[in-house]
Design a protein around this motif. Structure first.
Motif, PDB file in Angstrom:
ATOM      1  N   ARG A   1    -100.292 -25.614 -20.079  1.00  0.00           N
ATOM      2  CA  ARG A   1     -99.469 -24.911 -21.064  1.00  0.00           C
ATOM      3  C   ARG A   1     -98.008 -25.324 -20.910  1.00  0.00           C
ATOM      4  N   PRO A   2     -97.368 -25.715 -22.013  1.00  0.00           N
ATOM      5  CA  PRO A   2     -95.936 -26.017 -21.925  1.00  0.00           C
ATOM      6  C   PRO A   2     -95.128 -24.739 -21.889  1.00  0.00           C
ATOM      7  N   ARG A   3     -93.888 -24.851 -21.466  1.00  0.00           N
ATOM      8  CA  ARG A   3     -93.000 -23.697 -21.502  1.00  0.00           C
ATOM      9  C   ARG A   3     -92.681 -23.357 -22.947  1.00  0.00           C
ATOM     10  N   THR A   4     -92.719 -22.100 -23.261  1.00  0.00           N
ATOM     11  CA  THR A   4     -92.444 -21.683 -24.628  1.00  0.00           C
ATOM     12  C   THR A   4     -90.954 -21.613 -24.855  1.00  0.00           C
ATOM     13  N   GLY A   5     -90.567 -21.755 -26.156  1.00  0.00           N
ATOM     14  CA  GLY A   5     -89.179 -21.621 -26.544  1.00  0.00           C
ATOM     15  C   GLY A   5     -88.351 -22.865 -26.332  1.00  0.00           C
ATOM     16  N   ARG A   6     -88.960 -23.985 -25.954  1.00  0.00           N
ATOM     17  CA  ARG A   6     -88.209 -25.211 -25.759  1.00  0.00           C
ATOM     18  C   ARG A   6     -88.708 -26.254 -26.729  1.00  0.00           C
ATOM     19  N   ALA A   7     -87.882 -26.621 -27.691  1.00  0.00           N
ATOM     20  CA  ALA A   7     -88.255 -27.635 -28.679  1.00  0.00           C
ATOM     21  C   ALA A   7     -87.905 -29.005 -28.135  1.00  0.00           C
ATOM     22  N   PRO A   8     -88.589 -30.057 -28.605  1.00  0.00           N
ATOM     23  CA  PRO A   8     -88.240 -31.415 -28.183  1.00  0.00           C
ATOM     24  C   PRO A   8     -86.830 -31.755 -28.660  1.00  0.00           C
ATOM     25  N   ILE A   9     -85.933 -31.998 -27.691  1.00  0.00           N
ATOM     26  CA  ILE A   9     -84.518 -32.146 -28.018  1.00  0.00           C
ATOM     27  C   ILE A   9     -84.291 -33.326 -28.946  1.00  0.00           C
ATOM     28  N   THR A  10     -84.903 -34.454 -28.659  1.00  0.00           N
ATOM     29  CA  THR A  10     -84.672 -35.642 -29.467  1.00  0.00           C
ATOM     30  C   THR A  10     -85.108 -35.426 -30.895  1.00  0.00           C
ATOM     31  N   LEU A  11     -86.284 -34.863 -31.088  1.00  0.00           N
ATOM     32  CA  LEU A  11     -86.800 -34.644 -32.437  1.00  0.00           C
ATOM     33  C   LEU A  11     -85.978 -33.615 -33.184  1.00  0.00           C
TER      34      LEU A  11
ATOM     35  N   ILE B   1    -100.865 -44.360 -26.129  1.00  0.00           N
ATOM     36  CA  ILE B   1    -101.617 -43.107 -26.028  1.00  0.00           C
ATOM     37  C   ILE B   1    -101.313 -42.396 -24.719  1.00  0.00           C
ATOM     38  N   ALA B   2    -101.165 -43.157 -23.661  1.00  0.00           N
ATOM     39  CA  ALA B   2    -100.974 -42.530 -22.356  1.00  0.00           C
ATOM     40  C   ALA B   2     -99.636 -41.819 -22.239  1.00  0.00           C
ATOM     41  N   SER B   3     -98.658 -42.204 -23.077  1.00  0.00           N
ATOM     42  CA  SER B   3     -97.338 -41.600 -22.952  1.00  0.00           C
ATOM     43  C   SER B   3     -97.181 -40.341 -23.776  1.00  0.00           C
ATOM     44  N   GLN B   4     -98.160 -39.985 -24.615  1.00  0.00           N
ATOM     45  CA  GLN B   4     -98.047 -38.783 -25.419  1.00  0.00           C
ATOM     46  C   GLN B   4     -98.380 -37.560 -24.578  1.00  0.00           C
ATOM     47  N   ASN B   5     -97.847 -36.412 -25.007  1.00  0.00           N
ATOM     48  CA  ASN B   5     -98.194 -35.162 -24.339  1.00  0.00           C
ATOM     49  C   ASN B   5     -99.648 -34.823 -24.618  1.00  0.00           C
ATOM     50  N   VAL B   6    -100.407 -34.635 -23.576  1.00  0.00           N
ATOM     51  CA  VAL B   6    -101.832 -34.340 -23.745  1.00  0.00           C
ATOM     52  C   VAL B   6    -102.109 -32.942 -23.204  1.00  0.00           C
ATOM     53  N   TYR B   7    -103.083 -32.290 -23.810  1.00  0.00           N
ATOM     54  CA  TYR B   7    -103.433 -30.926 -23.460  1.00  0.00           C
ATOM     55  C   TYR B   7    -104.948 -30.815 -23.344  1.00  0.00           C
ATOM     56  N   GLN B   8    -105.379 -30.088 -22.314  1.00  0.00           N
ATOM     57  CA  GLN B   8    -106.793 -29.895 -22.078  1.00  0.00           C
ATOM     58  C   GLN B   8    -107.270 -28.612 -22.746  1.00  0.00           C
ATOM     59  N   PRO B   9    -108.561 -28.509 -23.031  1.00  0.00           N
ATOM     60  CA  PRO B   9    -109.081 -27.261 -23.580  1.00  0.00           C
ATOM     61  C   PRO B   9    -108.788 -26.095 -22.647  1.00  0.00           C
TER      62      PRO B   9
ATOM     63  N   ALA C   1    -117.330 -27.011 -29.564  1.00  0.00           N
ATOM     64  CA  ALA C   1    -116.117 -26.283 -29.941  1.00  0.00           C
ATOM     65  C   ALA C   1    -115.217 -26.164 -28.720  1.00  0.00           C
ATOM     66  N   PHE C   2    -113.894 -26.281 -28.952  1.00  0.00           N
ATOM     67  CA  PHE C   2    -112.933 -26.255 -27.864  1.00  0.00           C
ATOM     68  C   PHE C   2    -111.718 -25.411 -28.273  1.00  0.00           C
ATOM     69  N   PRO C   3    -111.275 -24.482 -27.410  1.00  0.00           N
ATOM     70  CA  PRO C   3    -110.069 -23.702 -27.692  1.00  0.00           C
ATOM     71  C   PRO C   3    -108.836 -24.332 -27.045  1.00  0.00           C
ATOM     72  N   TYR C   4    -107.679 -24.132 -27.704  1.00  0.00           N
ATOM     73  CA  TYR C   4    -106.401 -24.594 -27.172  1.00  0.00           C
ATOM     74  C   TYR C   4    -105.372 -23.486 -27.381  1.00  0.00           C
ATOM     75  N   PRO C   5    -104.466 -23.304 -26.459  1.00  0.00           N
ATOM     76  CA  PRO C   5    -103.487 -22.210 -26.587  1.00  0.00           C
ATOM     77  C   PRO C   5    -102.477 -22.496 -27.693  1.00  0.00           C
ATOM     78  N   TYR C   6    -102.131 -21.464 -28.415  1.00  0.00           N
ATOM     79  CA  TYR C   6    -101.095 -21.571 -29.446  1.00  0.00           C
ATOM     80  C   TYR C   6     -99.778 -22.061 -28.851  1.00  0.00           C
ATOM     81  N   ALA C   7     -99.544 -21.717 -27.571  1.00  0.00           N
ATOM     82  CA  ALA C   7     -98.260 -22.030 -26.944  1.00  0.00           C
ATOM     83  C   ALA C   7     -98.005 -23.525 -26.834  1.00  0.00           C
ATOM     84  N   MET C   8     -99.035 -24.354 -26.940  1.00  0.00           N
ATOM     85  CA  MET C   8     -98.838 -25.789 -26.795  1.00  0.00           C
ATOM     86  C   MET C   8     -98.181 -26.419 -28.025  1.00  0.00           C
TER      87      MET C   8
END
Length: 570
Positions: free
Chosen positions: A133-143, A92-100, A476-483
C-alpha cells in the motif's frame, strides 16, 4: 442502463494537447514568416497589392496549422517536448507495481447455482498476499507539476486571447458612438463626388459618408456596411483635397481592407505571444496603405498633388489609437516619409492585383507552408503500434522488443494518450483480449486511472475479474483503493499471481463508484474498433457502441519466471 460521470474540470491531457498544438504551430509560424520575409526582401519590384496578398495568405496559414496537422499525414521527425510524464515510455520493471490485497473465493448459490460476487478473505500476511500500500495523500510530484503547468498555460493563453481582442471590441463600440454623433451626408457636392469615385473604382456596395467635428483624421470602417468619416472642415476643402481623401478611403473599400484587418486582429489575438505574427500584421497593414496610394494614383490623381494632401492630413490631424484596431486612418505618421517617397516614385510598380498574380501568390505560400505542415512529432516507442497477424484484428499493440522466452509481452489496443476518462456508476469496465499461442500466463494488468472523491481513500477494495470466452468468471483479485492516487491520471501496474488464461479472455474491473469515491479509467479513441464493454460478472457485459477502448493492457509471459515471488494459482 448505466450512467457515465464526466470530469467537469479542465483535463490536463486536453490542456497539453492544445498547448502542444500551439507550440508546434508557433515554431512553424516563425519559420514560415521568416521565409516569407526573405522572399519579400528579394521582391522589391513587386507591386504593393501583391505583397499585401502574400502577407495575408501567410497569416491565413498560421491559424490553420493546428487543423492541418491533425487531418493531414505527417513526417514524424520532431521531438514531442510536451509529452506527459505518465505517457512516456518506461520499462515494465520501473513502474509502480501492486500485489493483490487478499485471496478470493468464488461462491455459488445452493438454490439456483448463480455465480455471486467474489468475497475477500483476510490476508495471512505471507508471501504474495501482502499488500503493498502506498502512503495516502501524496501525489506524484512530477506528474502534478506537469498537469498544473499545462492547465496554467492553457488558461494564460485563453486570457491573453481575450485581452488581445478587447481593443477591437472597445474600438467597435467607440465607432458606433461616433457614428451616432455624426451627420450622414445625403446630398450636395460631397455626395456627388462619393458616387462618382465609387463608379470609377467599381464599388457597387452602398457607402455611407459621415461628417462630424469629433475627429479630424479621415477614416474608413465597416466590413459589411462600409462607412467613410470626414471632419466637418471637409465641407470647405478644395476639390483636389476632397478627391485625394475620398479616393484613398474608397480604395480601402474597394480592396476590402477592413475585412483583412479584422482577420489579422483574430490571428494576432490567437498568437498574442508571437512577436513575428504582430510584425507580419503590421507589414500587411503598411502594404495596404501603399496599395491604396497606388490605386488612387492609377485612378487619375496626380502624384505630386496627392503627396501634398497626404502630408497636409498627417500634419493637421492626429491618429486615433482607440479606433485603429477597427478603422483605417488615411495618414498615420508611421513610415510617412517612406510612403511619400513611394508616391513620388515614377518607376514604382503600381499594377493592381490580377488573377494570375493571386494564383502565383497562393502557389508561393503553398510551397513554403506545405513542408512545415507535414512535419510532426516523432512517436515514442511506447506508442508505436505493431499489428499482430491474427484474426479479428486482435491485440493491435504488442510492445515487446525482446523475443526471448522469458520476456514479458504487453497486449493492448491503445496507446499512451488518453482522449477522455469515465467512471461507470452501477457497472464496470471490461476489455476482451486474444493472446498469442505461446504466451499462456498473465502476470499483471496495467490501467491508466486516477481516483476522485474525498481526499482520503475509502477503506475498501476494487476488483479485477478474469473471464473466459463465454464471459464466465474464473479468477478474481482485490486491490486497495489507496493504491490509486487522487488527481491526474497515470499508469498503474497491478501484479497478479501468474495464472494461465485461455486464448480468448476478458479483463474486467469493478470500482463500485458513487459521488464521494470512485476511479476514472482513461479512454482511447484512436482505435479502429472497440473491444471494450460495460457490466458486472453477475449481470453480464454489454459491448460499447462508441468507437473507443478502455485504457487497460495485459502483461503476459510464455512461461512462469523461476525467480518470480508469485506461484501459479491452483
Amino acid at each position: 442502463m448505466w450512467n457515465s460521470v464526466s470530469d467537469s474540470t479542465i483535463s490536463s491531457h486536453a490542456a497539453a494537447f492544445v498547448i502542444s498544438l500551439l507550440v508546434d504551430s508557433t515554431i512553424k509560424a516563425a519559420i514560415l514568416l521568416a521565409l516569407v520575409a526573405a522572399v519579400m526582401s528579394l521582391s522589391k519590384k513587386v507591386s504593393a497589392a501583391t505583397r499585401h496578398l502574400v502577407w495575408l495568405l501567410s497569416l491565413a496559414v498560421i491559424p490553420a496549422l493546428p487543423i492541418l496537422v491533425l487531418i493531414l499525414p505527417t513526417w514524424n521527425v520532431l521531438p514531442n517536448w510536451l509529452a506527459s510524464p505518465a505517457g512516456r515510455a518506461r520499462p515494465i520493471a520501473s513502474q509502480n507495481v501492486y500485489q493483490p490485497s487478499s485471496a478470493m473465493t468464488l461462491s455459488q448459490s445452493p438454490s439456483d447455482g448463480t455465480l455471486h460476487e467474489p468475497t475477500s478473505q483476510p490476508s495471512n500476511g505471507t508471501g504474495g498476499d501482502e499488500v503493498n500500500r502506498p502512503r495516502t495523500g501524496r501525489a506524484p510530484i512530477t506528474l502534478n507539476i506537469w498537469a498544473t503547468t499545462m492547465q496554467f498555460l492553457l488558461v494564460a493563453w485563453l486570457s491573453g486571447c481575450l485581452l488581445s481582442f478587447a481593443p477591437w471590441l472597445v474600438g467597435s463600440v467607440s465607432l458606433r458612438l461616433l457614428q451616432r454623433r455624426s451627420a450622414r451626408v445625403k446630398e450636395g457636392r460631397l455626395l456627388l463626388l462619393l458616387h462618382e469615385f465609387c463608379t470609377k473604382l467599381g464599388i457597387r456596395r452602398p457607402v455611407q459618408l459621415l461628417v462630424s467635428d469629433q475627429r479630424e483624421m479621415p477614416m474608413q470602417w465597416g466590413v459589411i456596411s462600409p462607412k467613410v468619416h470626414l471632419p466637418s472642415s471637409a465641407l470647405t476643402w478644395p476639390e483636389d483635397r476632397l478627391t485625394a481623401v475620398l479616393m484613398h478611403e474608397l480604395s480601402h473599400v474597394r480592396r476590402h481592407d477592413c475585412l483583412t484587418q479584422f482577420f489579422t486582429t483574430i490571428v494576432a489575438a490567437l498568437y498574442w505571444f508571437h512577436p513575428m505574427v504582430w510584425w507580419a500584421g503590421r507589414q500587411m497593414k503598411d502594404e495596404s496603405e501603399f496599395a491604396c496610394d497606388d490605386l488612387t494614383i492609377s485612378s487619375g490623381c496626380r502624384a505630386t498633388e496627392y503627396a501634398q494632401q497626404v502630408l497636409y492630413v498627417a500634419a493637421s490631424s492626429y491618429p486615433a489609437p482607440l479606433f485603429s484596431p477597427v478603422a483605417i486612418g488615411m495618414a498615420g505618421r508611421s513610415r510617412l516619409e517612406e510612403r511619400v517617397r513611394a508616391i513620388l516614385d515614377r518607376g514604382r510598380n503600381r499594377t493592381p492585383l490580377t488573377m494570375t498574380g493571386g494564383v502565383a501568390c497562393s502557389a508561393l505560400i503553398l510551397m513554403i507552408s506545405a513542408p512545415l505542415v507535414l512535419l510532426g512529432d516523432k512517436p515514442s516507442n511506447s506508442t508505436s503500434r505493431t499489428t499482430l497477424e491474427s484474426r479479428n484484428d486482435a491485440n493491435q499493440h504488442l510492445n515487446s522488443q525482446d523475443t526471448r522466452s522469458d520476456s514479458p509481452l504487453r497486449l493492448g489496443f491503445i496507446d499512451d494518450s488518453a482522449e477522455g476518462k469515465r467512471s461507470i456508476a452501477g457497472s464496470g469496465h471490461a476489455v476482451a483480449f486474444q493472446r498469442p499461442a505461446a504466451t499462456k500466463y498473465l502476470m499483471s494488468v496495467e490501467i491508466f486511472a486516477s481516483r476522485y472523491g474525498t481526499p482520503d481513500p475509502p477503506d475498501e477494495d476494487f476488483h479485477i475479474y478474469l473471464l473466459d470466452e463465454k464471459q464466465k468468471l474464473f479468477r478474481a483479485f482485490p486491490y486497495p483503493y489507496a493504491m490509486i492516487e487522487r488527481g491526474a491520471e497515470r499508469w498503474y501496474t497491478l501484479k497478479l499471481p501468474a495464472c494461465e488464461v485461455p486464448e480468448r479472455f476478458t479483463i474486467a474491473l469493478s470500482f463500485n463508484p458513487h459521488r464521494t469515491k470512485g476511479i476514472y479509467l482513461g479512454i482511447d479513441k484512436n482505435v479502429k474498433q472497440s473491444h471494450s464493454s460495460t457490466g458486472r460478472p453477475t449481470k453480464g457485459y454489454r459491448p460499447i457502441t462508441e468507437n473507443y477502448d478502455w485504457m487497460v493492457r495485459a502483461i503476459l509471459v510464455r512461461q512462469v519466471p523461476s525467480e518470480s515471488p508469485f506461484v501459479s494459482a491452483p
